[in-house]
Design a protein around this motif. Sequence first.
Motif, PDB file in Angstrom:
ATOM      1  N   ARG A   2       0.830  -1.239  -0.028  1.00  0.00           N
ATOM      2  CA  ARG A   2      -0.056  -0.009   0.115  1.00  0.00           C
ATOM      3  C   ARG A   2       0.660   1.314   0.064  1.00  0.00           C
ATOM      4  N   LEU A  53       3.998   1.645  -1.026  1.00  0.00           N
ATOM      5  CA  LEU A  53       4.621   1.616  -2.208  1.00  0.00           C
ATOM      6  C   LEU A  53       3.879   2.034  -3.466  1.00  0.00           C
ATOM      7  N   VAL A  54       2.365   2.086  -3.612  1.00  0.00           N
ATOM      8  CA  VAL A  54       1.517   2.258  -4.326  1.00  0.00           C
ATOM      9  C   VAL A  54       1.125   3.748  -4.004  1.00  0.00           C
ATOM     10  N   LEU A  55       1.043   4.306  -2.750  1.00  0.00           N
ATOM     11  CA  LEU A  55       0.765   5.514  -2.551  1.00  0.00           C
ATOM     12  C   LEU A  55       1.998   6.477  -2.945  1.00  0.00           C
ATOM     13  N   SER A  76       4.154   5.740  -5.337  1.00  0.00           N
ATOM     14  CA  SER A  76       4.136   5.789  -6.574  1.00  0.00           C
ATOM     15  C   SER A  76       3.257   6.649  -7.454  1.00  0.00           C
TER      16      SER A  76
END
Lengths: 187, 200
Positions: free
Chosen positions: A4, A6-8, A10
């Motif tokens: 999560r 990492l996605v935020l 990115s």
Amino acid sequence: MSTRNLVLSSLFAAIIVALGMLPPIYLAVFAVPITAQSLGVMMAGTVLGAYRAGAAVLIVLVLVAIGLPVLSGGRGGLAVFAGPTAGFLLGWLVGAVVTGYLSEKLVNAEQSGLVQTVSFFLACFIGGVVTVYFFGILYLGIVGGTGISKAFLGSLAFVPGDIFKAVIAALAGRAVMAGYPLLPQRA
Amino acid sequence: MKSLYVETNTILHRLSPRTKLVALAAISVALFFTRSYVLLAAAAAAGAFSYLLVGLPIREALRRLLPVFATIAAVAVFNFAFNSAEEAIVMLLRLTTLMLFAATVTATVTVASFIDEITALARPLERLGVVRAADIGLAAGLVIRFVPEILDRYAAIREAHAARGLKVGFLTVLAPLIILTLRDADNIAAAIDARGFRRQ
């Protein structure tokens, strides 16, 4: 780093890249175009906090290095780091972390809106302006050969625009905190 | 988003990416050990030669370097006015050389091999538990995937403002843009984990 986070990071990196592609918004007050990318760096700190904001800016810098034209005006590639202003890019990384760290320390949900906004502004000013200029001026003075004091004077002209961005980033940070708070939940 | 890689097949393309990156690092250090005009001018000429060898049309080649060269030139003029002509020339030659060699590396290394090199560089950090090297490629992919979507969303928010007769300001657009974008994070993270991309 959790998926999560990492996605935020990115997604915020993608926001910073997108801000560089928008046509610059002209401000009536200054009549100068404001490129929103350094604004994105400050907002990363106010919205995501130190750890994830640092990751977001690091992702942007990696994309620049691997040859994608992700900086405003379609700039990119290793040549960008050869310029005398490359120190400001390094300053973005530290600046986002400092902004995020101060936002985490100074702002919490119980404060009134005004206190939150002022605290966010302080975080943006120290992280997004003072820290970024510290690295930018140091690099310009040494690698650019101008000397620190002259690099400092030469950079002053850009400070008002960046203080304005710190105000915007503080207001945006506060608005996002009210609507979709991410800051209190630590990594 | 189109990368700055140039699809031709020259000697410079065939050199291994690592060789080129190590050479660039060595050049960038070496340039700061000399102040001789002759050596620096020779280095700049070598840089220009290598950049021309890449095979970009001249106009495109110049257009790419213009923004960076403009800042180098501006600082050189500043040096000339406030410091010494010697400082201005040394700095101009050094940074221009560095810019030319750096642009050569960018034009001859694909994004995929760049990511491989960075991943290899991050391996020792992975052993320390700081990062997962494979995440770098995943993050790069996510950004490239979502930039167009964010631009579309920005346009949609502007239109929504216009439809309601509201003035489009920085602030009124930024907050919804950030919230709408980050709200997807949970779903995207779940999709990544469901597919086992990070092998956990």
